[in-house]
Design a protein around this motif. Structure first.
Motif, PDB file in Angstrom:
ATOM      1  N   TYR A   1       9.926  46.953  29.813  1.00  0.00           N
ATOM      2  CA  TYR A   1       9.255  45.664  29.931  1.00  0.00           C
ATOM      3  C   TYR A   1       9.917  44.629  29.031  1.00  0.00           C
ATOM      4  N   ASN A   2       9.593  43.358  29.303  1.00  0.00           N
ATOM      5  CA  ASN A   2      10.094  42.264  28.472  1.00  0.00           C
ATOM      6  C   ASN A   2       9.779  42.528  27.001  1.00  0.00           C
ATOM      7  N   ASN A   3      10.687  42.160  26.141  1.00  0.00           N
ATOM      8  CA  ASN A   3      10.494  42.247  24.686  1.00  0.00           C
ATOM      9  C   ASN A   3      10.169  43.656  24.197  1.00  0.00           C
TER      10      ASN A   3
ATOM     11  N   VAL B   1      14.234  47.378  34.991  1.00  0.00           N
ATOM     12  CA  VAL B   1      14.559  46.722  33.723  1.00  0.00           C
ATOM     13  C   VAL B   1      14.198  45.251  33.870  1.00  0.00           C
ATOM     14  N   HIS B   2      13.189  44.809  33.169  1.00  0.00           N
ATOM     15  CA  HIS B   2      12.796  43.399  33.262  1.00  0.00           C
ATOM     16  C   HIS B   2      13.834  42.523  32.569  1.00  0.00           C
ATOM     17  N   LYS B   3      13.842  41.252  33.015  1.00  0.00           N
ATOM     18  CA  LYS B   3      14.919  40.344  32.594  1.00  0.00           C
ATOM     19  C   LYS B   3      15.028  40.174  31.094  1.00  0.00           C
ATOM     20  N   ALA B   4      13.898  40.106  30.406  1.00  0.00           N
ATOM     21  CA  ALA B   4      13.935  39.870  28.965  1.00  0.00           C
ATOM     22  C   ALA B   4      13.660  41.147  28.176  1.00  0.00           C
ATOM     23  N   ALA B   5      13.993  42.298  28.774  1.00  0.00           N
ATOM     24  CA  ALA B   5      13.723  43.583  28.120  1.00  0.00           C
ATOM     25  C   ALA B   5      14.422  43.699  26.770  1.00  0.00           C
TER      26      ALA B   5
HETATM   27  C1  LIG Z   1      10.191  38.609  31.827  1.00  0.00           C
HETATM   28  O1  LIG Z   1      10.910  37.529  31.267  1.00  0.00           O
HETATM   29  C2  LIG Z   1      11.541  36.706  32.237  1.00  0.00           C
HETATM   30  C3  LIG Z   1      12.414  35.685  31.533  1.00  0.00           C
HETATM   31  O2  LIG Z   1      11.883  35.338  30.300  1.00  0.00           O
HETATM   32  C4  LIG Z   1      10.472  36.063  33.105  1.00  0.00           C
HETATM   33  O3  LIG Z   1      11.070  35.257  34.076  1.00  0.00           O
HETATM   34  C5  LIG Z   1       9.661  37.156  33.781  1.00  0.00           C
HETATM   35  O4  LIG Z   1       8.610  36.595  34.506  1.00  0.00           O
HETATM   36  C6  LIG Z   1       9.097  38.115  32.733  1.00  0.00           C
HETATM   37  N1  LIG Z   1       8.488  39.243  33.428  1.00  0.00           N
HETATM   38  C7  LIG Z   1       7.279  39.682  33.129  1.00  0.00           C
HETATM   39  C8  LIG Z   1       6.785  40.837  33.937  1.00  0.00           C
HETATM   40  O5  LIG Z   1       6.604  39.185  32.249  1.00  0.00           O
END
Ligand SMILES: *[C@@H]1O[C@H](CO)[C@@H](O)[C@H](O)[C@H]1NC(C)=O
Ligand SMILES: *[C@@H]1O[C@H](CO)[C@@H](O)[C@H](O)[C@H]1NC(C)=O
Ligand SMILES: *[C@@H]1O[C@H](CO)[C@@H](O)[C@H](O)[C@H]1NC(C)=O
Ligand SMILES: *[C@@H]1O[C@H](CO)[C@@H](O)[C@H](O)[C@H]1NC(C)=O
Ligand SMILES: *[C@@H]1O[C@H](CO)[C@@H](O)[C@H](O)[C@H]1NC(C)=O
Ligand SMILES: *[C@@H]1O[C@H](CO)[C@@H](O)[C@H](O)[C@H]1NC(C)=O
Ligand SMILES: *[C@@H]1O[C@H](CO)[C@@H](O)[C@H](O)[C@H]1NC(C)=O
Ligand SMILES: *[C@@H]1O[C@H](CO)[C@@H](O)[C@H](O)[C@H]1NC(C)=O
Ligand SMILES: *[C@@H]1O[C@H](CO)[C@@H](O)[C@H](O)[C@H]1NC(C)=O
Ligand SMILES: *[C@@H]1O[C@H](CO)[C@@H](O)[C@H](O)[C@H]1NC(C)=O
Ligand SMILES: *[C@@H]1O[C@H](CO)[C@@H](O)[C@H](O)[C@H]1NC(C)=O
Length: 375
Positions: free
Chosen positions: A91-93, A114-118
């Protein structure tokens, strides 16, 4: 001369044995905690905050929220080994606050997403191992926040493409063992591999698995010609709507200019022209037809009545034909303003015939009926 290597090996082996047996190994610079193969399902919470190397290899960690919370407190961490665990989603972060982390090994898990800001916040990360997971979709955006990344291992996943979206710099990448599909979608990866100085490890085994004609070709050598992509898209263009055509021609221009500009791994995003064009046309069409209808209703109520009854009888026809009829009816109403009422039905009948000659069966029925009743 032969003695030196063997001594080195023995020294290395004893080092490894030491670090495995001792859970903590505190020297002046490093604090190492090692707990492998213990069936742990959580990251231990009672560790020293100043820990620099944490190895939790071969456990049952899924990296849930409580685990991430604990990880966040280890702000001195330099190496983190979470390989051979049960992580499925990054997940992100997931690793924020670990600003000193240099090596992250999450290989041999079950990661499929793999989320974008993982990997956000990992400013010093240099080696990232994601090998032996189940990742099907990934692009370089996930790694652009990693300013110091040098080595990326994506070996043995389920990747068919890997889109390089913005300037992406690496020293080494491992891409073998993925079901690469050598089509136009892989072109940006190939261009990047060719143009940047990245070393692709195991290059001879990083091969296309699809299409059959390119099977066993290295993904770097496979002949994906931008010209082929051009014709592929051109044949597609013949069957699609203008809006999609616009979009695909933009993509085409994108692909071909990449070649001529010598590509340094950057790519402009596609313009969102297609959707706004459809929307604009829809709004215009709606406003126009409504205005015409209102205009007709105000200016000539009789013709409005005719139009309404006409519309009722033609319910089963589709929208564009309705619009055509409304439009022709309105145009025909202009000359009638100056004319007398008696002539009107005949004139309109003729006008409509002139505008839509193929639908005469229907029109004749209606207007002959009304003409007869008026007489
Ligand atoms: C994860 O981060 C990206 C970029 O910051 C964002 O676009 C995306 O919605 C986020 N995904 C979730 C599941 O929070
Ligand atoms: C701790 O690690 C150092 C090298 O990093 C090693 O020389 C030392 O023997 C280790 N100590 C213990 C108790 O394992
Ligand atoms: C880390 O913390 C432990 C316990 O607080 C302490 O004994 C050790 O000296 C510290 N090590 C370093 C390198 O700061
Ligand atoms: C881990 O769990 C498996 C089965 O759940 C068991 O067979 C194995 O002995 C356990 N290992 C340890 C070190 O507890
Ligand atoms: C993140 O790091 C800062 C210091 O850089 C620290 O004050 C904060 O407590 C950390 N966050 C967590 C959740 O531990
Ligand atoms: C992970 O990848 C790195 C870089 O390719 C490599 O050095 C390391 O040995 C790999 N780790 C495992 C457990 O395979
Ligand atoms: C590749 O390396 C050469 C020499 O080391 C350098 O001049 C060139 O700028 C590099 N290209 C890229 C895209 O980094
Ligand atoms: C890869 O293949 C090429 C040509 O087939 C060969 O020249 C080269 O030695 C191979 N490299 C490795 C590391 O096997
Ligand atoms: C990349 O380079 C290889 C040879 O090194 C070549 O066969 C291939 O066509 C090139 N790909 C692109 C897209 O330029
Ligand atoms: C595209 O690149 C290939 C190989 O890099 C080159 O042979 C070809 O001439 C280029 N095409 C154009 C239109 O620049
Ligand atoms: C790489 O692309 C960027 C942005 O498009 C551009 O500003 C830069 O000049 C390019 N560099 C090279 C070496 O082509």
């Amino acid at each position: 001369v032969n003695m030196k290597p063997s001594w080195l090996v023995i020294w290395a082996v004893t080092l490894v044995l030491h670090s495995v047996t001792a859970v903590y190994n505190i020297t002046s610079q490093t604090v190492t905690y090692e707990e492998s193969g213990k069936n742990l399902s959580d990251i231990p919470s009672n560790l020293f905050q100043n820990i620099t190397k944490l190895s939790l290899k071969n456990n049952k960690i899924t990296l849930k929220d409580t685990d991430k919370e604990i990880l966040r407190s280890f702000i001195n961490l330099i190496e983190l080994y979470l390989n051979e665990n049960l992580i499925t989603v990054l997940y992100n972060n997931s690793f924020c606050n670990l600003t000193k982390l240099v090596i992250l090994d999450i290989s041999n898990n079950h990661i499929n997403t793999v989320h974008k800001a993982a990997f956000a916040g990992l400013k010093q990360l240099s080696v990232l191992n994601l090998s032996c997971n189940a990742i099907t979709q990934l692009d370089s955006d996930a790694f652009t926040s990693l300013e110091s990344l040098m080595v990326l291992n994506l070996q043995h996943n389920f990747l068919k493409f890997f889109h390089i979206k913005s300037s992406f710099i690496l020293i080494k990448i491992v891409l073998a063992g993925n079901p690469w599909t050598c089509s136009c979608e892989l072109l940006d990866l190939q261009l990047w591999l060719n143009a940047s100085n990245v070393t692709m490890e195991n290059e001879n085994n990083t091969v296309c698995t699809f299409p059959n004609t390119m099977e066993k070709f290295s993904i770097k050598m496979a002949a994906i010609q931008p010209a082929d992509c051009k014709t592929e898209r051109a044949s597609l263009e013949n069957t699609v709507t203008p809006a999609i055509k616009l979009k695909s021609s933009a993509l085409l221009r994108d692909l071909t200019t990449d070649n001529t500009t010598g590509n340094n791994g950057t790519r402009a995003e596609l313009p969102l022209l297609g959707k706004s064009w459809i929307f604009l046309a829809g709004v215009l069409g709606f406003v126009l037809s409504t205005t015409l209808l209102i205009f007709t209703a105000i200016k000539c109520p009789t013709w409005y009545r005719y139009l309404i009854s006409y519309s009722h009888r033609r319910l089963e026809e589709n929208d564009s034909e309705m619009f055509e009829q409304e439009f022709s009816a309105d145009v025909s109403s202009f000359p009638t303003e100056s004319g007398t009422n008696d002539e009107d039905p005949i004139e309109t009948l003729e006008e409509i015939h002139a505008f839509a000659p193929e639908e005469d069966g229907f029109i004749e029925d209606k207007y002959i009926d009304s003409y007869v009743t008026e007489e």
